[in-house]
Design a protein around this motif. Sequence first.
Motif, PDB file in Angstrom:
ATOM      1  N   GLY A   2     -96.923 -36.522 -59.765  1.00 18.11           N
ATOM      2  CA  GLY A   2     -96.073 -37.682 -59.533  1.00 18.11           C
ATOM      3  C   GLY A   2     -95.880 -38.511 -60.789  1.00 18.11           C
ATOM      4  N   ILE A   3     -96.967 -38.667 -61.563  1.00 17.16           N
ATOM      5  CA  ILE A   3     -96.881 -39.430 -62.816  1.00 17.16           C
ATOM      6  C   ILE A   3     -95.958 -38.732 -63.805  1.00 17.16           C
ATOM      7  CG2 ILE A   3     -98.193 -40.186 -64.839  1.00 17.16           C
ATOM      8  CD1 ILE A   3    -100.577 -40.642 -62.947  1.00 17.16           C
ATOM      9  N   LEU A   4     -96.113 -37.395 -63.917  1.00 19.21           N
ATOM     10  CA  LEU A   4     -95.265 -36.637 -64.848  1.00 19.21           C
ATOM     11  C   LEU A   4     -93.796 -36.699 -64.426  1.00 19.21           C
ATOM     12  CD1 LEU A   4     -97.473 -33.490 -65.524  1.00 19.21           C
ATOM     13  CD2 LEU A   4     -96.977 -35.369 -67.109  1.00 19.21           C
ATOM     14  N   ALA A   5     -93.565 -36.602 -63.114  1.00 18.30           N
ATOM     15  CA  ALA A   5     -92.188 -36.683 -62.619  1.00 18.30           C
ATOM     16  C   ALA A   5     -91.586 -38.053 -62.919  1.00 18.30           C
ATOM     17  CB  ALA A   5     -92.160 -36.404 -61.114  1.00 18.30           C
ATOM     18  N   TRP A   6     -92.429 -39.089 -62.772  1.00 20.31           N
ATOM     19  CA  TRP A   6     -91.948 -40.441 -63.084  1.00 20.31           C
ATOM     20  C   TRP A   6     -91.678 -40.586 -64.580  1.00 20.31           C
ATOM     21  CZ3 TRP A   6     -94.581 -43.877 -66.298  1.00 20.31           C
ATOM     22  CH2 TRP A   6     -94.029 -45.152 -66.379  1.00 20.31           C
ATOM     23  N   PHE A   7     -92.592 -40.065 -65.412  1.00 18.54           N
ATOM     24  CA  PHE A   7     -92.451 -40.215 -66.860  1.00 18.54           C
ATOM     25  C   PHE A   7     -91.221 -39.464 -67.370  1.00 18.54           C
ATOM     26  CE2 PHE A   7     -93.280 -38.919 -71.253  1.00 18.54           C
ATOM     27  CZ  PHE A   7     -93.581 -40.150 -71.831  1.00 18.54           C
ATOM     28  N   TRP A   8     -90.992 -38.251 -66.857  1.00 17.89           N
ATOM     29  CA  TRP A   8     -89.875 -37.445 -67.330  1.00 17.89           C
ATOM     30  C   TRP A   8     -88.628 -37.617 -66.460  1.00 17.89           C
ATOM     31  CZ3 TRP A   8     -90.272 -36.061 -72.045  1.00 17.89           C
ATOM     32  CH2 TRP A   8     -91.507 -35.708 -72.589  1.00 17.89           C
ATOM     33  N   ASN A   9     -88.475 -38.783 -65.904  1.00 16.60           N
ATOM     34  CA  ASN A   9     -87.310 -39.070 -65.068  1.00 16.60           C
ATOM     35  C   ASN A   9     -86.026 -38.888 -65.876  1.00 16.60           C
ATOM     36  OD1 ASN A   9     -85.159 -40.646 -63.753  1.00 16.60           O
ATOM     37  ND2 ASN A   9     -86.784 -41.209 -62.320  1.00 16.60           N
ATOM     38  N   GLU A  10     -85.151 -38.035 -65.384  1.00 13.08           N
ATOM     39  CA  GLU A  10     -83.921 -37.733 -66.115  1.00 13.08           C
ATOM     40  C   GLU A  10     -83.030 -38.947 -66.309  1.00 13.08           C
ATOM     41  OE1 GLU A  10     -82.661 -34.810 -63.399  1.00 13.08           O
ATOM     42  OE2 GLU A  10     -83.453 -33.106 -64.545  1.00 13.08           O
ATOM     43  N   ARG A  11     -83.083 -39.878 -65.352  1.00 14.98           N
ATOM     44  CA  ARG A  11     -82.212 -41.046 -65.456  1.00 14.98           C
ATOM     45  C   ARG A  11     -82.705 -42.032 -66.513  1.00 14.98           C
ATOM     46  NH1 ARG A  11     -79.896 -37.939 -63.785  1.00 14.98           N
ATOM     47  NH2 ARG A  11     -79.007 -38.347 -65.840  1.00 14.98           N
ATOM     48  N   PHE A  12     -83.956 -41.859 -66.946  1.00 17.68           N
ATOM     49  CA  PHE A  12     -84.439 -42.670 -68.061  1.00 17.68           C
ATOM     50  C   PHE A  12     -84.097 -42.012 -69.391  1.00 17.68           C
ATOM     51  CE2 PHE A  12     -87.715 -43.279 -71.320  1.00 17.68           C
ATOM     52  CZ  PHE A  12     -87.631 -44.663 -71.494  1.00 17.68           C
ATOM     53  N   TRP A  13     -84.384 -40.716 -69.510  1.00 24.36           N
ATOM     54  CA  TRP A  13     -84.288 -40.033 -70.789  1.00 24.36           C
ATOM     55  C   TRP A  13     -82.876 -39.614 -71.152  1.00 24.36           C
ATOM     56  CZ3 TRP A  13     -88.109 -39.750 -74.293  1.00 24.36           C
ATOM     57  CH2 TRP A  13     -89.427 -39.987 -73.853  1.00 24.36           C
ATOM     58  N   LEU A  14     -82.066 -39.264 -70.193  1.00 22.88           N
ATOM     59  CA  LEU A  14     -80.792 -38.613 -70.481  1.00 22.88           C
ATOM     60  C   LEU A  14     -79.607 -39.434 -69.994  1.00 22.88           C
ATOM     61  CD1 LEU A  14     -81.835 -35.014 -69.369  1.00 22.88           C
ATOM     62  CD2 LEU A  14     -81.790 -35.950 -71.702  1.00 22.88           C
TER      63      LEU A  14
END
Length: 400
Positions: free
Chosen positions: A11-23
């Motif tokens: 869950g933490i990794l999914a939150w950290f690598w959230n596409e709507r944040f990075w891309l």
Amino acid sequence: NLRDAAGDMAGILAWFWNERFWLPHNVTWADLKNTDEATFPQAEDLYLACPLAFCIFMIRLIFERFIARPCAMGLKIQANGPQKAQPNAILEKVFTAITKHPDEKRLEGLSKQLDWDVRTIQRWFRQRRNQEKPSTLARFCESMWRFTFYLYIFTYGVRFLKKTPWLWNTKECWYNYPYQPLTVDIHYYYVLELSFYLSLLFSQFTDIRRKDFLIMFLHHVATISLIVFSYVNNMARVGTLVMCLHDAADVLIEAAKMANYAKCQILCNLLFAMFAILFMSSRLGVYPVWILNTTLFESWEIVGPYPSWWVFNLLLVLLQLLHSFWSYLIVKTACRAISKGKVSKDDRSDIESSSDEDDSPSPNQKHHSSSSSSSSATNGTNKNHGTNGYLTGAQYPDEH
């Protein structure tokens, strides 16, 4: 429990690598997966930087031992450091167990206990603090290592960038973004720069400790964060411009420090003047007009903002604030040079001189003994050890 922990981590990794944040909007990680036709930056590519940072640190040790040190010896740079304080069990116990900077009350108590005047005790503590500082030889070796790396990486960056379209037109950094293929040259450039700054971040705790330790630590963290951010969301084109621009001035400051340690004062002054001009023109002029303009305005028009875009630009602005701080120090040093002919001690000096505030005698300390006068003369000589010229171990904008 293990299943719950694994679920929490996922869950933490999914939150950290959230596409709507990075891309940008409507772009997913799946769109940037490597294919037979194109290769894109992958976060796991940067894992290589950690072992490579260790290798760079080991290369540095070998370089300093077998290349820089013989060069220093050839320039007659001595290995001896500042004058050592005379052995004293009582003062040593206070220094190691209580304080390295005793206040006036403690100084008076030690004066009565040892039957020494206060100024002699102050001088002992100053010499004892300086005793832990590296010698001029160590400083020269450190500067020569950084000079060599910066010269290599800057040369590489210039040779690589002059063949790219985005050097001549920064809007090319954003056309077809983020679907810009990763080349071998960009990957090598990024991993090598990241590895070097990781090695600097860790070695900062073992290298010469200067007054702006926290500022430099913040600078390293900001630089590493920028490298990682720009690689992960494929802002690598503009990232290469930022890295190359910053490496230019770093070459000159390290060269100036080496000249200072070798007592080549005229060369040191010339290199420092060149460095000051290049630093302020590139980081107060070219950087905001060229880099910040494209990351803030051209990218807004062509790509549009998204969460990691804001973070990336915030880090770039933070870097600009650090540029302003170091420019202030450079101007201060230059003004002092103009008024006094040369600078005896800069704002990041590693060696405390006999003109420090704690050495100023109070009215009741004017009855110093002849031994105190002799010690003062000796310390006057020590004052000039490694403190002549513009760059007493100075390293203003030492890194990006």
